[in-house]
Design a protein around this motif. Structure first.
Motif, PDB file in Angstrom:
ATOM      1  N   ARG A 122       0.828  -1.212   0.000  1.00 19.40           N
ATOM      2  CA  ARG A 122       0.000   0.000   0.000  1.00 19.40           C
ATOM      3  C   ARG A 122       0.860   1.260   0.000  1.00 19.40           C
ATOM      4  NH1 ARG A 122      -3.371  -0.586   5.314  1.00 19.40           N
ATOM      5  NH2 ARG A 122      -3.438  -2.704   4.548  1.00 19.40           N
ATOM      6  N   ARG A 123       2.133   1.109   0.307  1.00 16.44           N
ATOM      7  CA  ARG A 123       3.012   2.292   0.306  1.00 16.44           C
ATOM      8  C   ARG A 123       3.568   2.589  -1.085  1.00 16.44           C
ATOM      9  NH1 ARG A 123       3.276   0.094   5.157  1.00 16.44           N
ATOM     10  NH2 ARG A 123       4.623  -1.615   4.503  1.00 16.44           N
ATOM     11  N   ASP A 124       3.438   1.612  -1.997  1.00 11.37           N
ATOM     12  CA  ASP A 124       3.934   1.846  -3.369  1.00 11.37           C
ATOM     13  C   ASP A 124       2.917   2.639  -4.174  1.00 11.37           C
ATOM     14  OD1 ASP A 124       6.339   0.372  -3.130  1.00 11.37           O
ATOM     15  OD2 ASP A 124       5.151  -1.479  -3.214  1.00 11.37           O
ATOM     16  N   ASP A 125       3.414   3.209  -5.269  1.00  6.32           N
ATOM     17  CA  ASP A 125       2.514   3.868  -6.218  1.00  6.32           C
ATOM     18  C   ASP A 125       1.666   2.797  -6.917  1.00  6.32           C
ATOM     19  OD1 ASP A 125       1.323   5.801  -7.689  1.00  6.32           O
ATOM     20  OD2 ASP A 125       3.034   6.192  -9.016  1.00  6.32           O
ATOM     21  N   PHE A 126       0.562   3.215  -7.544  1.00  7.03           N
ATOM     22  CA  PHE A 126      -0.275   2.265  -8.283  1.00  7.03           C
ATOM     23  C   PHE A 126       0.534   1.595  -9.390  1.00  7.03           C
ATOM     24  CE2 PHE A 126      -3.586   5.317  -6.887  1.00  7.03           C
ATOM     25  CZ  PHE A 126      -4.320   4.432  -6.112  1.00  7.03           C
ATOM     26  N   ALA A 127       0.276   0.303  -9.601  1.00  9.57           N
ATOM     27  CA  ALA A 127       0.889  -0.390 -10.741  1.00  9.57           C
ATOM     28  C   ALA A 127      -0.015  -0.151 -11.940  1.00  9.57           C
ATOM     29  CB  ALA A 127       1.001  -1.879 -10.441  1.00  9.57           C
ATOM     30  N   ARG A 128       0.429   0.644 -12.877  1.00  3.89           N
ATOM     31  CA  ARG A 128      -0.425   1.013 -14.006  1.00  3.89           C
ATOM     32  C   ARG A 128      -0.123   0.149 -15.227  1.00  3.89           C
ATOM     33  NH1 ARG A 128       0.920   5.719 -11.555  1.00  3.89           N
ATOM     34  NH2 ARG A 128      -0.838   6.955 -10.820  1.00  3.89           N
ATOM     35  N   VAL A 129      -1.189  -0.238 -15.934  1.00  5.49           N
ATOM     36  CA  VAL A 129      -1.031  -0.863 -17.251  1.00  5.49           C
ATOM     37  C   VAL A 129      -1.758   0.068 -18.211  1.00  5.49           C
ATOM     38  CG1 VAL A 129      -1.336  -2.941 -18.628  1.00  5.49           C
ATOM     39  CG2 VAL A 129      -1.128  -3.128 -16.146  1.00  5.49           C
ATOM     40  N   THR A 130      -1.045   0.668 -19.124  1.00  5.11           N
ATOM     41  CA  THR A 130      -1.611   1.722 -19.952  1.00  5.11           C
ATOM     42  C   THR A 130      -2.793   1.204 -20.774  1.00  5.11           C
ATOM     43  OG1 THR A 130       0.661   2.425 -20.198  1.00  5.11           O
ATOM     44  CG2 THR A 130      -0.968   3.557 -21.575  1.00  5.11           C
ATOM     45  N   PRO A 131      -3.929   1.912 -20.706  1.00  6.21           N
ATOM     46  CA  PRO A 131      -5.069   1.499 -21.544  1.00  6.21           C
ATOM     47  C   PRO A 131      -4.652   1.492 -23.009  1.00  6.21           C
ATOM     48  CG  PRO A 131      -5.702   3.250 -20.020  1.00  6.21           C
ATOM     49  CD  PRO A 131      -4.209   3.119 -19.921  1.00  6.21           C
ATOM     50  N   GLY A 132      -5.074   0.488 -23.739  1.00  7.66           N
ATOM     51  CA  GLY A 132      -4.745   0.420 -25.161  1.00  7.66           C
ATOM     52  C   GLY A 132      -3.420  -0.261 -25.450  1.00  7.66           C
ATOM     53  N   SER A 133      -2.598  -0.496 -24.421  1.00 12.46           N
ATOM     54  CA  SER A 133      -1.323  -1.186 -24.669  1.00 12.46           C
ATOM     55  C   SER A 133      -1.600  -2.660 -24.978  1.00 12.46           C
ATOM     56  CB  SER A 133      -0.413  -1.074 -23.447  1.00 12.46           C
ATOM     57  OG  SER A 133      -0.997  -1.756 -22.350  1.00 12.46           O
ATOM     58  N   PRO A 134      -0.705  -3.325 -25.716  1.00 21.77           N
ATOM     59  CA  PRO A 134      -0.909  -4.752 -26.023  1.00 21.77           C
ATOM     60  C   PRO A 134      -1.057  -5.587 -24.745  1.00 21.77           C
ATOM     61  CG  PRO A 134       0.929  -3.860 -27.294  1.00 21.77           C
ATOM     62  CD  PRO A 134       0.518  -2.780 -26.340  1.00 21.77           C
ATOM     63  N   GLU A 135      -0.315  -5.207 -23.691  1.00 24.07           N
ATOM     64  CA  GLU A 135      -0.396  -5.970 -22.429  1.00 24.07           C
ATOM     65  C   GLU A 135      -1.813  -5.874 -21.843  1.00 24.07           C
ATOM     66  OE1 GLU A 135       1.844  -3.631 -23.079  1.00 24.07           O
ATOM     67  OE2 GLU A 135       3.676  -4.809 -23.289  1.00 24.07           O
ATOM     68  N   ARG A 136      -2.340  -4.650 -21.885  1.00 27.71           N
ATOM     69  CA  ARG A 136      -3.676  -4.438 -21.328  1.00 27.71           C
ATOM     70  C   ARG A 136      -4.720  -5.185 -22.169  1.00 27.71           C
ATOM     71  NH1 ARG A 136      -6.816  -2.332 -16.921  1.00 27.71           N
ATOM     72  NH2 ARG A 136      -8.719  -3.211 -17.708  1.00 27.71           N
ATOM     73  N   GLN A 137      -4.563  -5.120 -23.487  1.00 28.87           N
ATOM     74  CA  GLN A 137      -5.535  -5.792 -24.356  1.00 28.87           C
ATOM     75  C   GLN A 137      -5.509  -7.310 -24.146  1.00 28.87           C
ATOM     76  OE1 GLN A 137      -4.733  -4.269 -28.264  1.00 28.87           O
ATOM     77  NE2 GLN A 137      -5.564  -2.275 -27.714  1.00 28.87           N
ATOM     78  N   ALA A 138      -4.306  -7.861 -23.945  1.00 27.17           N
ATOM     79  CA  ALA A 138      -4.210  -9.312 -23.724  1.00 27.17           C
ATOM     80  C   ALA A 138      -4.933  -9.691 -22.432  1.00 27.17           C
ATOM     81  CB  ALA A 138      -2.743  -9.729 -23.660  1.00 27.17           C
ATOM     82  N   ALA A 139      -4.763  -8.884 -21.387  1.00 26.84           N
ATOM     83  CA  ALA A 139      -5.433  -9.193 -20.116  1.00 26.84           C
ATOM     84  C   ALA A 139      -6.931  -8.942 -20.202  1.00 26.84           C
ATOM     85  CB  ALA A 139      -4.822  -8.356 -18.992  1.00 26.84           C
ATOM     86  N   ASP A 140      -7.325  -7.994 -21.053  1.00 26.22           N
ATOM     87  CA  ASP A 140      -8.743  -7.622 -21.160  1.00 26.22           C
ATOM     88  C   ASP A 140      -9.620  -8.716 -21.771  1.00 26.22           C
ATOM     89  OD1 ASP A 140      -8.616  -5.204 -19.994  1.00 26.22           O
ATOM     90  OD2 ASP A 140      -8.790  -4.013 -21.829  1.00 26.22           O
TER      91      ASP A 140
END
Ligand code: SF4
Ligand code: SF4
Ligand code: FES
Length: 239
Positions: A122-140
């Motif tokens: 909880r002390r770390d910054d959010f782990a972001r996966v950029t919308p529209g990135s191939p990584e995000r699309q694969a997980a989506d």
């Protein structure tokens, strides 16, 4: 006003169909029919629903032989003339009437390690996966699964082999394999590579054809087969 003749499963693993006559209405859903029976004709009928709008997944039943969300299924689309047959989901133990016991379904999610495993605190910054990135699309691709059990109930391999993890758990595992924030993939691939895992799928496609969210567990399972084979070649599935 016309009337529907509705055969409804009563009992548990053993039981019988009981026929009810229900007024046929415009824009009537199968869930409306079940609710009418329970409220107006037979208060002892057990069934399950919550949201009525295709979000919770709890209203899934077998309607004229096919697993469906009853809240999003219009009678006009599925009635055979004036007849409807409503039964509990297949491939799951029946608690009573139209209610199935979902424990083995969700236990298999756990066995497939369908829980996100991250390393941030909880002390770390959010782990972001950029919308529209191939990584995000694969997980989506499979992320919108709501755990309704329609695919599981429609899978012939589950019917033959009750150990098989099934399409929903494997789709969830594949979603997490594609989540770049997740750190549990080695164990997850080992969990889904066993005899009851992804290699047991016969690619019948029933799951993909029936999923009300247009998810393709078949594609997810094909992805897991590739990833598990690669992990095996690298010696990552041992121990
Ligand atoms: S994959 Fe589709 S049919 Fe299967 S549990 Fe998820 S939402 Fe339901
Ligand atoms: S594709 Fe695989 S998981 Fe889906 S219904 Fe067929 S055998 Fe079951
Ligand atoms: S009642 Fe929630 S999906 Fe049907």
């Amino acid at each position: 006003m016309s009337t529907l003749k509705v055969s409804v499963w009563r009992g548990a693993e053993t039981g019988r169909f009981q026929v009810y006559e229900v007024p046929r209405l415009e824009s009537q859903t199968v869930l409306d029919v079940v609710t009418h029976i329970q409220r107006a004709l037979d208060p002892t009928l057990a069934y399950r629903f919550a949201c009525r709008v295709g979000m919770c997944g709890s209203c899934a039943m077998t309607v004229n032989g096919r697993a469906r969300w009853t809240c999003r299924t219009h009678v006009d689309k599925v009635a055979d003339g004036d007849r409807l047959e409503i039964a509990p989901l297949n491939n799951l133990p029946v608690v009573r009437d139209l209610v199935t016991d979902m424990r083995e379904f969700f236990d298999k999610w756990a066995k497939a390690r369908g829980r996100f495993e991250g390393e941030k605190t909880r002390r770390d910054d959010f782990a972001r996966v950029t919308p529209g990135s191939p990584e995000r699309q694969a997980a989506d691709a499979g992320i919108e699964c709501i755990g309704c059990g329609v695919c599981y109930s429609s899978c012939d391999v589950v019917a033959w082999n009750r150990e098989y993890l099934g399409p929903a758990a494997l789709n969830r595992a594949w979603t997490l394999v594609n989540d770049v924030r997740d750190t549990g993939n080695r164990e997850r691939l080992a969990a889904v590579a066993g005899d009851a895992g992804c290699h047991a799928c016969h690619t019948h496609m029933n799951c993909t054809e029936r999923c009300p969210k247009q998810i393709s567990p078949t594609s997810a399972i094909a992805g897991l087969k590739r990833a598990a084979a690669l992990a095996a070649l690298r010696g990552e599935l041992e121990g």
